[in-house]
Write a protein that holds these residues in place. Sequence first.
Motif, mmCIF file in Angstrom:
data_model
loop_
_atom_site.group_PDB
_atom_site.id
_atom_site.type_symbol
_atom_site.label_atom_id
_atom_site.label_comp_id
_atom_site.label_asym_id
_atom_site.label_seq_id
_atom_site.Cartn_x
_atom_site.Cartn_y
_atom_site.Cartn_z
ATOM 1 N N TYR A 1 38.154 42.036 40.473
ATOM 2 C CA TYR A 1 38.671 43.268 39.880
ATOM 3 C C TYR A 1 38.148 44.494 40.624
ATOM 4 C CZ TYR A 1 39.310 46.960 36.378
ATOM 5 O OH TYR A 1 39.648 48.123 35.736
ATOM 6 N N ARG A 2 36.840 44.527 40.874
ATOM 7 C CA ARG A 2 36.216 45.714 41.472
ATOM 8 C C ARG A 2 36.852 46.018 42.831
ATOM 9 N NH1 ARG A 2 31.014 47.668 40.309
ATOM 10 N NH2 ARG A 2 30.514 45.695 39.329
ATOM 11 N N ILE B 1 41.256 43.671 30.879
ATOM 12 C CA ILE B 1 40.242 44.732 30.791
ATOM 13 C C ILE B 1 40.760 45.856 29.887
ATOM 14 C CG2 ILE B 1 38.916 46.455 32.110
ATOM 15 C CD1 ILE B 1 38.112 43.670 32.879
ATOM 16 N N MET C 1 45.985 39.372 39.361
ATOM 17 C CA MET C 1 45.203 40.598 39.244
ATOM 18 C C MET C 1 45.733 41.470 38.113
ATOM 19 S SD MET C 1 42.525 40.680 40.899
ATOM 20 C CE MET C 1 42.134 42.292 40.239
ATOM 21 N N ALA D 1 34.441 47.268 36.093
ATOM 22 C CA ALA D 1 34.119 46.030 36.821
ATOM 23 C C ALA D 1 32.801 45.433 36.330
ATOM 24 C CB ALA D 1 34.055 46.305 38.321
ATOM 25 N N HIS E 1 38.157 38.117 37.505
ATOM 26 C CA HIS E 1 37.278 39.135 36.953
ATOM 27 C C HIS E 1 36.322 39.637 38.024
ATOM 28 C CE1 HIS E 1 38.813 38.815 32.964
ATOM 29 N NE2 HIS E 1 38.605 37.533 32.923
ATOM 30 N N ALA F 1 40.675 46.774 42.636
ATOM 31 C CA ALA F 1 40.987 48.067 42.016
ATOM 32 C C ALA F 1 40.614 49.214 42.952
ATOM 33 C CB ALA F 1 40.260 48.197 40.679
ATOM 34 N N ALA G 1 33.803 43.391 33.513
ATOM 35 C CA ALA G 1 34.517 42.185 33.969
ATOM 36 C C ALA G 1 33.522 41.153 34.483
ATOM 37 C CB ALA G 1 35.519 42.558 35.064
ATOM 38 N N ALA H 1 44.236 40.156 35.004
ATOM 39 C CA ALA H 1 42.831 40.537 34.847
ATOM 40 C C ALA H 1 42.752 42.007 34.433
ATOM 41 C CB ALA H 1 42.077 40.312 36.152
ATOM 42 N N ARG H 2 43.574 42.838 35.066
ATOM 43 C CA ARG H 2 43.552 44.270 34.763
ATOM 44 C C ARG H 2 44.003 44.514 33.324
ATOM 45 N NH1 ARG H 2 46.425 48.710 38.749
ATOM 46 N NH2 ARG H 2 46.772 50.227 37.127
ATOM 47 N N HIS I 1 41.885 34.208 30.805
ATOM 48 C CA HIS I 1 41.395 35.583 30.923
ATOM 49 C C HIS I 1 40.927 36.082 29.565
ATOM 50 C CE1 HIS I 1 44.302 35.329 34.274
ATOM 51 N NE2 HIS I 1 43.388 36.039 34.896
#
Length: 405
Positions: A27-28, A115, A108, A76, A24, A31, A79, A111-112, A187
């Motif tokens: 993520y930022r 979200i 990833m 993000a 998480h 991405a 997250a 995680a995506r 997650h």
Amino acid sequence: LASEKQYGTTNSHDTTTFSYGILHRQYRQAAHYNVTHLRRQAFYSLPSAHVDMLSEPPFSIPQTFRHVDDAIDSNADIAEAMLEAGLLMYGIDPEDESWHGTATTRDMDKARSTIRQLFRDWSAEGHKEISTILGVMQSLLLEFLPPLPTSQLHKHRVLVPGAGLGRTVLDLTASGYSVEGNEISYHQLIASNYMLNCSQQAGQHKLYPFALGFSNHLNRANQLRAVDIPDVCLADYLEERQKETGSELPFGERMSMSSGDFCVLYRQPRYQDSFSAVSTCFFIDTAPNVINYIDTIKYCLVPGGIWVNGGPLLWHFENTPTPAEKETERMAGGREIDNADASQGIGEPGSFELSNDEVVALVQRCGFEILKHEERSSEMAGYIMDNRSMLTHQYHPSFWVAKKL
Ligand SMILES: C[S@@+](CC[C@H](N)C(=O)[O-])C[C@H]1O[C@@H](n2cnc3c(N)ncnc32)[C@H](O)[C@@H]1O
């Protein structure tokens, strides 16, 4: 929100499993890199005349990249808020470096997709997907569980395996049942904990569910639209519904979540004959061996208890390595299994996929009576579907109700 949680009932976290929490946080960065940085590189590699033309309205591609970067930051923020709450929930020091792992591409993706799943569970637009299915399932519960006044529905204990981000748990609790959600994925557990226990007001966050994908948009506004998360203030919603139902048990004492592999956890003696109903929504096709799911449901239902199922048969293991193969990968250094004991439950070797009529026959063979079956519902439902896209996937779920003999 005074909800009771039972995290870590079977699988206490360790540094390996919790290293998923880092996803998480990553993520930022990931991405921005994968979605906009690489695209900018590709864009500015075009012939300069093309770059110039595409940089002007109505295309304004560089501006689109900036908007997508803003959308990534907004996602993000959610997250990271979820991760912070997750660290608290598990009693982990955020400064402790030992749980920091290296996320793989597959991690990833998870995680995506978690979200994005906020859209399905916790936005007004996405929640229509769940409410369509849940509406049918709630009416089946009312039809087939022994009747009780609404104020006493809490006497029916309903188990929701594969509860995802927790919306079904909330909505069934709101109707007056005593509900226990169960989820295997850290997650999802981190996200559901945040939404169920920490969200404070409707529209607390802006989520951009479709901003990170660039295909099949009719216009940029569709790609870049935001939804409010959550769509309701949970405490107010539950309090209102508590009054409406007149439930004799406060909602905080009727709602809980457990973590772990459903097949392992609910085969423990303390769960034998303990639920009046099991509600599976988009769940049974996650099974490598659905007989284990059926047997577990039978084990934890009271005699005569009801199993309500709604969903498609998108067998999750069809195109992926078997659990045994995954375990081999894991032993070789990968971390493919999310919070599953590789020797039990879904970690056991073997898998197969059945058609809907075969599933229903198997359920009967394993000690259930089918009370109702709608094999291809006219109630169509998507799964994190962008209904403004040029491409939409919709399921015709199968609904059925089975009674433990
Ligand atoms: C397709 S999703 C559906 C989620 C939710 N029911 C919904 O309709 O939005 C299936 C969920 O089941 C969970 N799951 C898969 N295998 C599980 C298991 N053995 N025990 C508990 N949860 C499991 C997954 O992590 C995932 O959250």
